[in-house]
Scaffold this motif. Sequence first.
Motif, PDB file in Angstrom:
ATOM      1  N   THR A  10      10.080  80.028 -92.180  1.00 27.64           N
ATOM      2  CA  THR A  10       8.622  80.078 -92.143  1.00 27.64           C
ATOM      3  C   THR A  10       8.141  80.884 -93.331  1.00 27.64           C
ATOM      4  O   THR A  10       8.568  82.025 -93.537  1.00 27.64           O
ATOM      5  N   VAL A  11       7.284  80.254 -94.120  1.00 26.22           N
ATOM      6  CA  VAL A  11       6.752  80.883 -95.327  1.00 26.22           C
ATOM      7  C   VAL A  11       5.405  81.518 -94.983  1.00 26.22           C
ATOM      8  O   VAL A  11       4.421  80.820 -94.740  1.00 26.22           O
ATOM      9  N   PHE A  12       5.386  82.841 -94.945  1.00 25.34           N
ATOM     10  CA  PHE A  12       4.150  83.596 -94.759  1.00 25.34           C
ATOM     11  C   PHE A  12       3.640  83.953 -96.155  1.00 25.34           C
ATOM     12  O   PHE A  12       4.335  84.643 -96.908  1.00 25.34           O
ATOM     13  N   SER A  13       2.467  83.481 -96.498  1.00 25.12           N
ATOM     14  CA  SER A  13       1.940  83.786 -97.827  1.00 25.12           C
ATOM     15  C   SER A  13       0.434  83.975 -97.762  1.00 25.12           C
ATOM     16  O   SER A  13      -0.203  83.667 -96.747  1.00 25.12           O
ATOM     17  N   THR A  14      -0.129  84.485 -98.844  1.00 21.52           N
ATOM     18  CA  THR A  14      -1.581  84.659 -98.893  1.00 21.52           C
ATOM     19  C   THR A  14      -2.280  83.321 -99.073  1.00 21.52           C
ATOM     20  O   THR A  14      -3.513  83.273 -99.055  1.00 21.52           O
ATOM     21  N   ARG A  15      -1.510  82.252 -99.211  1.00 21.39           N
ATOM     22  CA  ARG A  15      -2.082  80.893 -99.262  1.00 21.39           C
ATOM     23  C   ARG A  15      -2.031  80.215 -97.904  1.00 21.39           C
ATOM     24  O   ARG A  15      -2.500  79.092 -97.758  1.00 21.39           O
ATOM     25  N   GLY A  16      -1.421  80.849 -96.937  1.00 23.62           N
ATOM     26  CA  GLY A  16      -1.307  80.244 -95.620  1.00 23.62           C
ATOM     27  C   GLY A  16       0.101  80.398 -95.080  1.00 23.62           C
ATOM     28  O   GLY A  16       0.966  81.019 -95.699  1.00 23.62           O
ATOM     29  N   VAL A  17       0.333  79.825 -93.917  1.00 20.96           N
ATOM     30  CA  VAL A  17       1.629  79.901 -93.252  1.00 20.96           C
ATOM     31  C   VAL A  17       2.152  78.490 -93.041  1.00 20.96           C
ATOM     32  O   VAL A  17       1.454  77.626 -92.515  1.00 20.96           O
ATOM     33  N   THR A  18       3.393  78.270 -93.466  1.00 23.98           N
ATOM     34  CA  THR A  18       4.032  76.968 -93.291  1.00 23.98           C
ATOM     35  C   THR A  18       5.405  77.167 -92.679  1.00 23.98           C
ATOM     36  O   THR A  18       6.208  77.952 -93.187  1.00 23.98           O
ATOM     37  N   SER A  19       5.675  76.481 -91.581  1.00 22.68           N
ATOM     38  CA  SER A  19       6.980  76.568 -90.933  1.00 22.68           C
ATOM     39  C   SER A  19       7.737  75.267 -91.177  1.00 22.68           C
ATOM     40  O   SER A  19       7.229  74.174 -90.897  1.00 22.68           O
ATOM     41  N   VAL A  20       8.941  75.410 -91.719  1.00 19.92           N
ATOM     42  CA  VAL A  20       9.709  74.253 -92.176  1.00 19.92           C
ATOM     43  C   VAL A  20      10.983  74.101 -91.362  1.00 19.92           C
ATOM     44  O   VAL A  20      11.815  75.014 -91.309  1.00 19.92           O
ATOM     45  N   CYS A  21      11.142  72.941 -90.734  1.00 23.93           N
ATOM     46  CA  CYS A  21      12.393  72.615 -90.055  1.00 23.93           C
ATOM     47  C   CYS A  21      13.332  72.039 -91.107  1.00 23.93           C
ATOM     48  O   CYS A  21      13.026  71.017 -91.732  1.00 23.93           O
ATOM     49  N   MET A  22      14.465  72.700 -91.321  1.00 29.16           N
ATOM     50  CA  MET A  22      15.392  72.286 -92.374  1.00 29.16           C
ATOM     51  C   MET A  22      16.415  71.296 -91.824  1.00 29.16           C
ATOM     52  O   MET A  22      17.234  71.647 -90.981  1.00 29.16           O
ATOM     53  N   MET A  23      16.346  70.066 -92.291  1.00 24.24           N
ATOM     54  CA  MET A  23      17.257  69.003 -91.877  1.00 24.24           C
ATOM     55  C   MET A  23      18.317  68.827 -92.963  1.00 24.24           C
ATOM     56  O   MET A  23      18.041  68.279 -94.022  1.00 24.24           O
ATOM     57  N   GLY A  24      19.498  69.311 -92.716  1.00 25.31           N
ATOM     58  CA  GLY A  24      20.537  69.289 -93.737  1.00 25.31           C
ATOM     59  C   GLY A  24      21.320  67.982 -93.753  1.00 25.31           C
ATOM     60  O   GLY A  24      21.290  67.195 -92.802  1.00 25.31           O
ATOM     61  N   GLY A  25      22.011  67.770 -94.847  1.00 26.90           N
ATOM     62  CA  GLY A  25      22.918  66.641 -94.954  1.00 26.90           C
ATOM     63  C   GLY A  25      22.283  65.378 -95.497  1.00 26.90           C
ATOM     64  O   GLY A  25      21.085  65.143 -95.358  1.00 26.90           O
ATOM     65  N   ALA A  26      23.120  64.581 -96.158  1.00 31.16           N
ATOM     66  CA  ALA A  26      22.679  63.288 -96.669  1.00 31.16           C
ATOM     67  C   ALA A  26      22.734  62.260 -95.544  1.00 31.16           C
ATOM     68  O   ALA A  26      23.083  62.565 -94.413  1.00 31.16           O
ATOM     69  N   GLY A  27      22.349  61.032 -95.897  1.00 32.47           N
ATOM     70  CA  GLY A  27      22.369  59.961 -94.915  1.00 32.47           C
ATOM     71  C   GLY A  27      20.996  59.350 -94.727  1.00 32.47           C
ATOM     72  O   GLY A  27      20.006  59.829 -95.276  1.00 32.47           O
ATOM     73  N   ALA A  28      20.946  58.267 -93.970  1.00 32.41           N
ATOM     74  CA  ALA A  28      19.689  57.571 -93.691  1.00 32.41           C
ATOM     75  C   ALA A  28      19.210  57.958 -92.295  1.00 32.41           C
ATOM     76  O   ALA A  28      19.845  57.612 -91.294  1.00 32.41           O
ATOM     77  N   PHE A  29      18.099  58.666 -92.244  1.00 36.87           N
ATOM     78  CA  PHE A  29      17.563  59.149 -90.978  1.00 36.87           C
ATOM     79  C   PHE A  29      16.594  58.132 -90.386  1.00 36.87           C
ATOM     80  O   PHE A  29      15.841  57.469 -91.105  1.00 36.87           O
ATOM     81  N   ARG A  30      16.615  58.030 -89.055  1.00 36.20           N
ATOM     82  CA  ARG A  30      15.695  57.164 -88.329  1.00 36.20           C
ATOM     83  C   ARG A  30      15.133  57.942 -87.143  1.00 36.20           C
ATOM     84  O   ARG A  30      15.867  58.623 -86.433  1.00 36.20           O
ATOM     85  N   GLY A  31      13.803  57.848 -86.963  1.00 41.10           N
ATOM     86  CA  GLY A  31      13.207  58.522 -85.827  1.00 41.10           C
ATOM     87  C   GLY A  31      11.707  58.633 -85.964  1.00 41.10           C
ATOM     88  O   GLY A  31      11.133  58.316 -87.011  1.00 41.10           O
ATOM     89  N   GLY A  32      11.065  59.070 -84.883  1.00 35.97           N
ATOM     90  CA  GLY A  32       9.622  59.215 -84.881  1.00 35.97           C
ATOM     91  C   GLY A  32       9.187  60.349 -83.978  1.00 35.97           C
ATOM     92  O   GLY A  32       9.983  61.218 -83.602  1.00 35.97           O
ATOM     93  N   ASP A  33       7.927  60.328 -83.597  1.00 33.15           N
ATOM     94  CA  ASP A  33       7.383  61.394 -82.779  1.00 33.15           C
ATOM     95  C   ASP A  33       7.887  61.352 -81.337  1.00 33.15           C
ATOM     96  O   ASP A  33       7.814  62.347 -80.617  1.00 33.15           O
ATOM     97  N   THR A  34       8.377  60.208 -80.913  1.00 38.47           N
ATOM     98  CA  THR A  34       8.966  60.081 -79.580  1.00 38.47           C
ATOM     99  C   THR A  34      10.325  59.407 -79.707  1.00 38.47           C
ATOM    100  O   THR A  34      10.625  58.759 -80.703  1.00 38.47           O
ATOM    101  N   GLY A  35      11.128  59.556 -78.682  1.00 35.43           N
ATOM    102  CA  GLY A  35      12.434  58.909 -78.682  1.00 35.43           C
ATOM    103  C   GLY A  35      13.487  59.688 -79.449  1.00 35.43           C
ATOM    104  O   GLY A  35      13.237  60.756 -79.994  1.00 35.43           O
TER     105      GLY A  35
END
Length: 203
Positions: A85-110
């Motif tokens: 999570t980047v706390f800065s004077t420009r705002g706060v952004t929380s980043v989920c780090m998805m490691g590794g190569a490959g072709a990802f598939r998915g959405g908001d559900t499932g």
Amino acid sequence: MGELVAAICVVFIGIMGFKAYQAYPSYKGSLYQELFGSYAEYFWRFTMKQDLSESSYLNEKIGPHRLGYNAYFDAMGKQAAAFVTVFSTRGVTSVCMMGGAGAFRGGDTGSWSVERDGKVVACASPVVYLRRQKKLLDGIVKGERVRYIAAFADAADITGVRSAYPMMRAAEVLSYLEGQDVVIDEASMLESFETFKGMARNG
């Protein structure tokens, strides 16, 4: 005496060189490369200072900031999602780090999957953990909007990903952070970071 000192220095340099060699693959093409700019700074802060909460490179790009880390684990105790999570004077952004190569598939559900070397395997959905992260940060960052994104390794194929949350490669994260137009005073930013750090330590 001089030969002993020289021998100790050679051994130390050798150990550090080996550690640097081992750690480099986890840095190359990852979010850490974007946050720290150079492997030298990342390795120094990680190995010698044991503190990745600040980045000289990021300070030049977005100004005063702090970096907070936390992770979520599955029922088997295996790490399922890692966040910075980047706390800065420009705002706060929380980043989920998805490691590794490959072709990802998915959405908001499932369920989510990733194809590597011709094999398709299930993987953790970052959306599930982005929602959990929001619940955590809702109790920490008061009165400010927090942005939630997922960042994949640069080598990943994310054309099969569909989500209301921003999904991007690691190389795109810095531009995203630079584009924030929120203004937070530094004292409030630091207070939020310290609260987060305390919760992450005790969580």
